[in-house]
Design an enzyme around this catalytic site. Structure first.
Site, PDB file in Angstrom:
ATOM      1  N   SER A  16       0.371   6.093   8.554  1.00 50.25           N
ATOM      2  CA  SER A  16       0.247   4.682   8.430  1.00 50.25           C
ATOM      3  C   SER A  16       0.429   4.164   9.932  1.00 50.25           C
ATOM      4  CB  SER A  16       1.124   3.828   7.348  1.00 50.25           C
ATOM      5  OG  SER A  16       0.809   4.341   6.177  1.00 50.25           O
ATOM      6  N   ASP A  70      -2.300  -6.256   7.097  1.00 44.82           N
ATOM      7  CA  ASP A  70      -1.385  -5.111   7.379  1.00 44.82           C
ATOM      8  C   ASP A  70      -1.215  -4.788   8.692  1.00 44.82           C
ATOM      9  OD1 ASP A  70       0.452  -3.364   6.612  1.00 44.82           O
ATOM     10  OD2 ASP A  70      -1.049  -1.801   5.609  1.00 44.82           O
ATOM     11  N   HIS A 108       3.049  -2.776   6.802  1.00 39.75           N
ATOM     12  CA  HIS A 108       4.134  -1.974   5.758  1.00 39.75           C
ATOM     13  C   HIS A 108       4.990  -1.033   6.399  1.00 39.75           C
ATOM     14  CE1 HIS A 108       0.846   1.001   5.447  1.00 39.75           C
ATOM     15  NE2 HIS A 108       1.827   2.021   4.964  1.00 39.75           N
TER      16      HIS A 108
END
Lengths: 459, 462
Positions: free
Chosen positions: B197, B118, B88
């Site tokens: 992230s 992911d 992402h």
């Protein structure tokens, strides 16, 4: 486009209204008041409103103006009394005032499709002879002053009043519509409208019927006059009682359509004379059985040419089909790939709607379930091969809620018993009540996915 | 007067607090690290390999494609410059800029992505030898053990936060669209924020044990990392093949608890079987309880046991026949199922600028949700207001099935049909679309002029 026209005319009318204010004399208004007010009554009701998504039903009380149009107790009231997801229950009509009020139980009559009003019949053991109005149809002119009689007050206490207004615009499509210049008080909806010559020409309203594209007008929020010609027929011959009017009366073809606009006709190289493009054919419907296909253009139905080019016309076609008669075989003229074709179709009965669906409440599991009606199947895009019952309510703190079930879940099986209908559900529950299993695995569908819910019933 | 005094007083205290903490740190350092020593050493092992990532993402919204600068984190895993981050962060990006721990800016290319876990792998565009991290084992993690999260919270590069492992195997089922089917998550209370992230979650030995990827909105100190044991295999596959190949048979699993609380019953509930899938064709039925695949026992009493079962299916060689042993009522049945390759969970998107709309590929999941009889068409992801498509009545969520009577089987097929029509300057184009349970015709008028704003105010009555 129509809205724009409306706005421009409104501006003109507002200017005109400012120039000439008093076409009604005080004496004239007093005369109208004295003559008409005894025919105005109050309609009290409880309305059952269903949330179309969750199926939750709530009841609320309300009241509105009623106009007595026949001595035997036929009362005209606003159309919003009964709409798609709301039905009136426990209707009453309160007549008279100043300590001489009298209340009658009443029943709703079937709502006319072509005008947004409701008729309510007051009930009495002895024949009624109530004061009532008689209409004198007269066309209205642009800018013409009118008086509207209605009820005043926020709480809609029975305090009658008379209000003056003007015709601000006259729209000729889809039918002659007289728009009022000012906002309409809630208590004046379905209030009698008198012109300056003292003629009772119609009633005030706030939008057209759905079949006339009413929603468009609702968005404009504009008040209008329903002229007497539109509803006199219902006074002469009142509609049937709502509860007598069963779905069997509505015929069903089973197509969704779009109007044949000129550019669509140009694309397909067919005459720009309107019609209805079949966009969806409902499986197992009369249309499907007759071989109608998506892309066919309906040019005639039961001998009547179809020349629609506007989105709202689709509703008029639906009404035409509904009123044609269940079981009747009609011929439908189509264009398929530009070539004419006639099919014979035997109309079926309109499938039951979610509101008419069978329901069952199970107290052990703490939920109510409902059959999956055709409209719900379409609204929720449930595939044809999914057979089950849909959870409508779960009781707070009940077995189903503890088991994480929620409204909208489609039950496909209870334990080893497949459930395709309410009857199956009841049958399965009967057997389970005898067997009393400690755990019950419910096979269900949530959206596109199937899965299990484990319930621990307290038998 | 008082006000001024008060303010200066507070300043004074704030300043002395800083002084005190500085002194304390300096003191500790001279004492050989003390309590904080291991934490600092762990941070020092990873920090040189930490990467601040600035991808330019392609965002499809409102019927248009736009580019947007994002920020995320990552870490170098080899001296030749492979970087691990989140899908992402780096997925659907037109370019990726990285800032290394020594402030050097280096461009990177996306080697491959895996939306199912992911994970994305980047390759830095440099020939220099780079510092890299050591990967640990997430299987050895215990709740309560100290971990550090490194990365760029809210774009603030080189940040370190400390916490403990809250839960080693948190199951996060997506809402229908499963966000991460093949792994449980490490839950930690180490502060994780947007921008973290792709950054590493590190144990006290300075080994990477997870990739930080999720936070619970509205909660505090509830962050989630992808376990490094999951990451390792995915990264290897991406470096080797550019993507992860997985097997698919078309079943959905549910934990045994969904059917029974009886712990003596082993297996996994098969809750759904997709039509036309290998499992459906082999005769697997919803309600069957899977007990073994090729003799290997399968058991998922609780939902956190499900990812391992899904992974066991995904790891079967594509196109091979595996024997699924299931319990059906009292019977035990062995069902041979031939696996197929799993298609991408995330469809690619495209913009059709002249008509003013964007569309995405119809993935099997989208086809299932839309109740399409087969996987076909393209899903309209947005129609720009006032554009040709929007004015023709095309809406977000419509699935375009046909163009001028020809099937638009997938995004590439639609692109070709669109290109042909653009080049031939065809005026009227008929789309046949599915909208919910219904179908509709939508006529695109490619030559239609956009409405002029003046027209709205012209005010001519008709």
């Amino acid at each position: 486009m129509r809205n724009k026209t409306l706005l421009n005319l409104l501006a003109a009318a507002a200017a005109f209204a400012a120039a000439a204010q008093d076409d009604f004399s005080v004496q004239a208004l007093q005369g109208d008041y004295d003559r008409i007010i005894p025919s105005i009554c109050q309609v009290l009701f409880t309305q059952e409103v269903t949330d179309p998504r969750t199926g939750e039903t709530v009841r609320r009380n309300g009241n509105c103006l009623g106009l007595i149009v026949r001595a035997d107790g036929l009362v005209m009231a606003q159309g919003h009394l009964s709409v798609e997801n709301a039905t009136p229950v426990d209707l009453r009509v309160r007549v008279g005032r100043g300590g001489a009020e009298k209340e009658y139980p009443a029943v709703a009559l079937h709502k006319p499709g072509d005008i947004n009003v409701m008729f309510v019949q007051a009930q009495s053991d002895t024949p009624l002879n109530l004061p009532h109005v008689t209409f004198t149809p007269q066309p209205l002119r642009l800018g013409e002053p009118v008086a509207i009689l209605g009820l005043t007050g926020e709480t809609l206490d029975f305090e009658p009043g008379v209000f003056t207004d003007r015709i601000a615009a006259i729209i000729t499509q889809p039918r002659t519509t007289y728009c009022l210049a000012n906002n309409l008080r809630f208590g004046c909806i379905t209030g009698p409208v008198v012109n300056a010559r003292g003629a009772l020409v119609g009633v005030a309203g706030i939008d057209l019927s759905r079949a006339e594209g009413g929603e468009l007008y609702t968005r404009s929020g504009h008040p209008l006059v329903y002229q007497a010609e539109l509803f006199q027929k219902y006074i002469d011959k009142p509609p049937e009682r709502e509860d007598a009017h069963k779905a069997e009366d509505n015929a069903w073809l089973g197509v969704f359509t779009q109007p044949l606009k000129d550019d669509y006709a140009e694309y397909w190289g067919i005459e720009k004379t309107g019609g209805l493009i079949v966009s969806t054919v409902v499986p197992d419907s009369p249309a499907a059985k007759a071989g109608v296909q998506a892309g066919d253009v309906i040019k005639s139905f039961d001998g009547k040419p179809q020349t629609f080019t506007q989105d709202r016309d689709v509703l008029a076609f639906t009404k035409l089909v509904r009123d044609t008669g269940t079981g009747k075989t009609v011929s439908m003229g189509l264009l398929r790939d530009g070539k004419p074709l006639t099919v014979q179709i035997t109309l079926a009965t309109l499938p039951r709607s979610a509101q008419e669906a069978d329901e069952f409440e199970d107290t052990v599991l703490g939920l109510s379930v409902r059959e999956i009606t055709r409209d719900v199947r379409i609204a929720l895009n449930i595939a044809e091969d999914v057979r089950g019952v849909i959870v409508r309510k779960v009781k707070s703190g009940g077995v189903a809620q503890i088991g994480k079930m929620r409204p909208g879940v489609i039950i496909l099986a209870l334990g080893d018993y497949p459930v395709a209908s309410i009857a199956d559900f009841q049958q399965a529950m009967k057997k389970l009540r005898e067997a009393k299993p400690a755990e019950l695995a419910v096979f269900a569908r949530v959206g596109p996915q199937t899965g299990f819910f484990r319930l621990k019933p307290k038998w | 007067m008082h006000l001024t005094d008060g303010v200066s007083l507070r300043r004074f205290w704030a300043a002395s607090a800083v002084c005190a903490s500085l002194l304390l740190t300096a003191g500790c350092a001279t004492m050989g690290g003390g309590q904080d020593g291991p934490v600092i050493r762990a941070k020092d092992r990873v920090a040189p390999a930490l990467v601040h990532i600035r991808p330019v993402k392609e965002v499809f919204s409102g019927g248009k494609k736009t580019e947007m600068l994002a920020v995320g984190s990552g870490f170098i895993i080899s001296a030749d410059g492979y970087v691990v981050t989140n899908e992402h962060v780096a997925g659907e990006s037109s370019s990726v800029q990285c800032v290394l721990s020594d402030h050097r800016e280096v461009a990177a290319k996306v080697v491959g992505v895996d939306p199912d876990t992911d994970i994305a792998v980047l390759k830095l565009d440099t020939t220099d030898k780079l510092p890299w991290v050591k990967m640990g084992r997430s299987a050895d993690l215990q709740a309560g053990q100290t971990v550090l999260a490194l990365g760029s919270p809210h774009g603030l590069a080189r940040s370190v936060s400390k916490g403990i492992v809250s839960v080693t195997n948190r199951y996060l089922g997506g809402d229908g669209l499963m966000e991460s089917p093949y792994n449980d998550w490490i839950q930690t209370d180490a502060a994780i924020n947007p921008g973290n992230s792709g950054g590493p979650l590190v144990n006290i030995k300075g080994e990477v044990v997870g990739v930080n990827a999720r936070i619970l909105n509205g909660a505090e100190n509830v962050g989630f990392a992808i376990p490094v044991d999951t990451v390792r295999g995915v990264v290897e596959a991406i470096i080797r093949d550019g993507r992860v190949h997985r097997s698919w048979i078309g079943v959905t699993f549910q934990e045994m608890l969904a059917k029974t609380d009886d712990p003596s019953q082993h297996g996994v509930v098969i809750s759904d079987v997709e039509r036309l899938s290998p499992a459906a064709e082999a005769g697997v039925k919803p309600g069957d309880v899977l007990v073994a695949i090729n003799g290997r026992e399968m058991n998922a009493r609780f939902e956190e046991d499900l990812p391992a079962v899904r992974k066991a299916v995904a790891d079967l060689p594509v196109g091979s026949t595996a024997v699924f042993a299931v319990h059906r009522g009292e019977e035990k049945v062995d069902i041979p199922v031939k696996t197929e390759e799993k298609t991408a969970q995330k469809g690619s998107q495209a913009e059709f600028g002249e008509w003013g709309f964007t569309a995405t590929e119809v993935t099997p999941e989208i086809a299932r949700r839309a109740q399409l009889p087969e996987r076909t068409g393209i899903l309209v992801s947005g129609a720009s207001p006032g554009g040709i498509a929007a004015r023709a009545g095309l809406q977000e969520g419509d699935i375009v099935l046909m163009v001028d009577g020809q099937k638009a089987t997938d995004l590439d097929a639609f692109k070709a049909l669109y290109k042909e029509r653009k080049e031939s300057q065809k005026k009227l184009i008929m789309l046949f679309v599915q909208r919910g349970a219904l179908t509709r015709f939508v006529l695109i008028n490619a030559t239609a002029e956009a409405p002029q704003p003046e027209e709205e105010n012209a005010g001519h009555a008709e």
